[in-house]
Each structure stands twice: as C-alpha cells, then as structure tokens.
Scaffold this motif. Sequence first.
Motif, PDB file in Angstrom:
ATOM      1  N   GLY A 345      29.621  87.377  51.931  1.00 54.89           N
ATOM      2  CA  GLY A 345      29.995  86.353  50.956  1.00 54.89           C
ATOM      3  C   GLY A 345      29.413  86.576  49.576  1.00 54.89           C
ATOM      4  N   CYS A 362      33.060  85.106  56.976  1.00 55.14           N
ATOM      5  CA  CYS A 362      31.786  85.142  56.250  1.00 55.14           C
ATOM      6  C   CYS A 362      30.584  84.892  57.148  1.00 55.14           C
ATOM      7  CB  CYS A 362      31.787  84.082  55.156  1.00 55.14           C
ATOM      8  SG  CYS A 362      33.113  84.258  53.962  1.00 55.14           S
ATOM      9  N   PRO A 364      27.039  84.511  55.775  1.00 56.42           N
ATOM     10  CA  PRO A 364      26.197  84.550  54.576  1.00 56.42           C
ATOM     11  C   PRO A 364      24.719  84.700  54.903  1.00 56.42           C
ATOM     12  CG  PRO A 364      26.884  82.303  55.062  1.00 56.42           C
ATOM     13  CD  PRO A 364      27.558  83.171  56.074  1.00 56.42           C
ATOM     14  N   GLN A 369      25.295  82.980  48.751  1.00 54.83           N
ATOM     15  CA  GLN A 369      26.278  83.392  49.761  1.00 54.83           C
ATOM     16  C   GLN A 369      26.755  82.260  50.672  1.00 54.83           C
ATOM     17  OE1 GLN A 369      24.156  86.715  51.468  1.00 54.83           O
ATOM     18  NE2 GLN A 369      24.136  87.804  49.509  1.00 54.83           N
ATOM     19  N   SER A 373      30.583  80.992  50.821  1.00 57.07           N
ATOM     20  CA  SER A 373      31.285  81.031  52.111  1.00 57.07           C
ATOM     21  C   SER A 373      31.867  79.660  52.442  1.00 57.07           C
ATOM     22  CB  SER A 373      30.329  81.486  53.217  1.00 57.07           C
ATOM     23  OG  SER A 373      29.778  82.736  52.872  1.00 57.07           O
ATOM     24  N   LEU A 385      33.928  80.652  58.121  1.00 54.94           N
ATOM     25  CA  LEU A 385      32.497  80.903  58.273  1.00 54.94           C
ATOM     26  C   LEU A 385      32.255  81.135  59.762  1.00 54.94           C
ATOM     27  CD1 LEU A 385      30.809  78.092  56.222  1.00 54.94           C
ATOM     28  CD2 LEU A 385      29.711  80.274  56.663  1.00 54.94           C
TER      29      LEU A 385
END
Length: 447
Positions: A345, A362, A364, A369, A373, A385
């Motif tokens: 991310g 993602c 992160p 991040q 995300s 995510l």
Amino acid sequence: MAFKLHIGVLAFPFGTHAAPLLALVRRLAASAPDALFSFINSAASNATLFNATAFDNIRARDVWDGAPRGEPFTGSHFEAVGLFLEASPGNFEMAIREAERESGLEIGCLLTDAFLWFSGDMAEKRGVPWVPFWTAASCSLSSHVYTDQIVRAIESTEKAKQEKALSFIPGLEMVTTADLPPEIFLGNNASPLAITINKMVEHLPKSTAVVLNSFEEIDPIITKDLKSKFPNFLNVGPSILASPAAAISDETGCLSWLGGLNRPNSVVYISFGTVITPPENELAALCEALETCRFPFLWSIKDHAVKSLPNGFVDRTNSFGKMVAWAPQPQILAHESVGAFVTHGGWNSILESIASCVPLICRPFFGDQKLNSRMVQDSWGIGVLVEGGVFTKSGTIECLKELMTTEKGAKMRENVSLLRKKAVAAVDSQGSSSKNFDKLLEVIGAR
Ligand code: U2F
C-alpha cells in the motif's frame, strides 16, 4: 547556458521519496529551460536515480547522509533515517552554499520533500518561496494536518467509541483510528521520523504551495478541504501518466515471461516496495495461498527473503511462478496478463496500479500504508485489505479468489478503470493537474 533562476531541490533519500521528486523536477526542467535545478540528495540515492539521460539544467549534488564516514553502514532503514535527520539541516546548508558558489546564482526557491520541515526556515531566512512536495496521498497529508484535533478527539472519546472518532475530518469518514499513520501519536519515545513529521505539520503554514503526486478527482472532498487550508494546494500527478517512463530493457525476463502466458488478467504480481519484507510466518502463509490457488504469479522479492520461504516452495511453483530481486514494476502492471497486485500500500505502487487498471490486495505495514489501504478498499473500491491486516493462508486465498474470479473482483477492476480515466483527464492539457502544474511553474518563479 546562462541560467536566470536557481531552484534548490532538497530530497529525502529513503523509501520511494527521491524518485517522484526527481520525476517532478524533470517535468519542471523541461518546461523551464532557463532555470537551473540543483538536486541535493545522498550520494547513494543519487547513484540509483541519475543515468545517461540527464537534463542540462538538472545538477545532481550529494549531501552527507549522516552515516559514519569511511565504513560501510550496516544498520537498519530506520537507523539510517535517524542519522540522516541528525545531520540535517547542516548538511543541506553546506550543499546549497556550494551549489550557489559553483553556479554563481543564489537560490530563488526551495522545492523540497515535505519531511524536510527546516527548509521552511531556510526559505524564510532567504526571503524565497518554500514549496514542500508531499510524496504520498492527500488522505495521509490530511490526517497529519488534523493531528491536534485527532489527538484531542481520541483523548475525549471513551475507548469503545474511539474507532469512529475521526468522522469530523472531511473525506476520512470511513477511516478508523487504527488506520492512522502511527507518527501522529508522539508518545514518550517518539522516533526521529515521528518528530520530523510533527514539525512538518507545524511548518507547513509557511509554505507558498504544497505539491502532491496525485490528482484532485481521486479525493474531491479532501482536496476541497486542503485547498481551504493552504494558499496553493497543487495536485500535479500522477506523474506516471503525465510523463510516462521510457521503455526499458527486459533484463530480468519478466515481460517476456508475462507475454508467454498470453492470458489477460491471469497473473498475480507481488511486491512490498523498497523498505519492507513481511515476517517469515506471513511469507509462509502467502506461499501456501499461492500454492493452493495456482494462479500464475510474479514476485519481486529480495534475495535474503527468498531464503526464508518454506522448503521446496521455489521448486514446487516454478512451472507457474517467477521470482526476481527487482522488477520493472510500472511495465509489469501495465502488462495485460496482470490481474491483481499484492502490495504493502505504498503510494507510488497504488498510483502505478491505478495507471494500469489493476485491482489491489493490501497488507500494509508502516506510515501511510494502513490509511492508503483503507481508502483502496472502502473509499475507492479498487481492492481489498487482507483479513485482520496480516497474511494468513485462508484470508489470502479468499482475497486472491475474490479479485481473480468473482463479480466483486470484476467490479473493483471496473472501479480502477474509472479512476484511471479521471487520472488521465487530470493530466490532459486542460485537466486539473496540468493547470496546477502551470501554477507551480508560476510559484517557483519560472513563469
Ligand atoms: C515509501 O515507499 P516504498 O518504496 O515502500 O513504496 P512505494 O511508494 O509503493 O514505491 C515503490 C516504488 O518502487 C518501485 C515501484 C514504486 O515506484 O514501481 N519498484 C520497482 O520498480 N521494482 C520493484 O521490484 C519494487 C518496487 C513508503 F514506504 C510508502 O509508505 C510511501 O507511500 C512512499 C511515498 O511516500 O514512500
């Protein structure tokens, strides 16, 4: 050539900060041939950025990175950042004086990474504009700008309700406190970077303009809010669409490997940017998910991390997977075979994915991040995510299948294509980013 204007460009030589700043400087240098740009950055970072296609009016200058001289630096990324920040601003002051002496031209403007907050004071002393460049998205900048209110809101909200304590920030209603960049909360043992970012927030009101490698239409509400807070809030990107990268040679064979598959949207591309390697247990979970799903995959993975993959993984997957230590990421994402991007991310990765219409998965790690995300999933609808924020075998399988095989995944692909259209329109000659770029030329004194 006798230059009429001298712009001091101060870079932050870690993560992917200096590269997008140089991309912006290249665009400016092309539009302002009688301005000289002194690009001041660490020697190591300059060595990776400058190649044969140099511009006559961009001069790379090295600045001391703060690491002990004469011995190889073996510390971590975050230790290196700390040493560099300790050496600043003295190292930059010295480099600026040298650049002025050699060119015979005083600096008329400081265009700097926004992290380098002391540039605001340097510009003030010299009576020249300070133009900080925020290398990430407007959502994370907004979260920092609202630091004081966020801290107060959290302190005055009972624990159980803190998750939603941020609904007062325009455009961040879907964000939870857990998504915020941790640097917002200083605490007792604040890291040098956290202190730096908080100082940046204090200094930003001194700026003549704040510049971003993004486009207004991705976050219209945040844009409107930040425009009301800064005299010039200028989204001038995405630079990957404004000035596409030159063709590259396919040294690692990634592009020919993708071409050989000849199946649109079938490949999963994996990369966690320049700083992060996921922990070993998560690498193992990701490997198990890849082996179970058997989608072709292309993984940019550092050599030391390959050593910690499960025994036999490389051999068992070499008929459908390819791993390289460094990949030509923008070109890979632009390849029609790529159907999903597993990422940390980072902002540059997200922009490159949008530019190529690739939905994201993602996981992160630090800084902006988590927030990026969250926006990917809940604001822009262009990805997901991973469940619980970490790779598990079942959670990762679910994400991969969702993106690659379901209607929901198709919808994310459609959303990312729509976002790309907006980005393309923004960098069109009459688009918002092009107009902001013209304004930037005016602000730095080149128009
Ligand atoms: C920090 O960035 P990172 O380097 O961790 O991550 P990105 O912003 O996603 O940028 C990674 C860049 O490296 C390139 C890729 C991106 O331009 O195309 N790259 C590549 O070409 N080949 C590879 O094999 C792997 C990567 C920070 F960690 C982020 O959180 C911030 O958002 C970012 C900007 O401030 O800086």
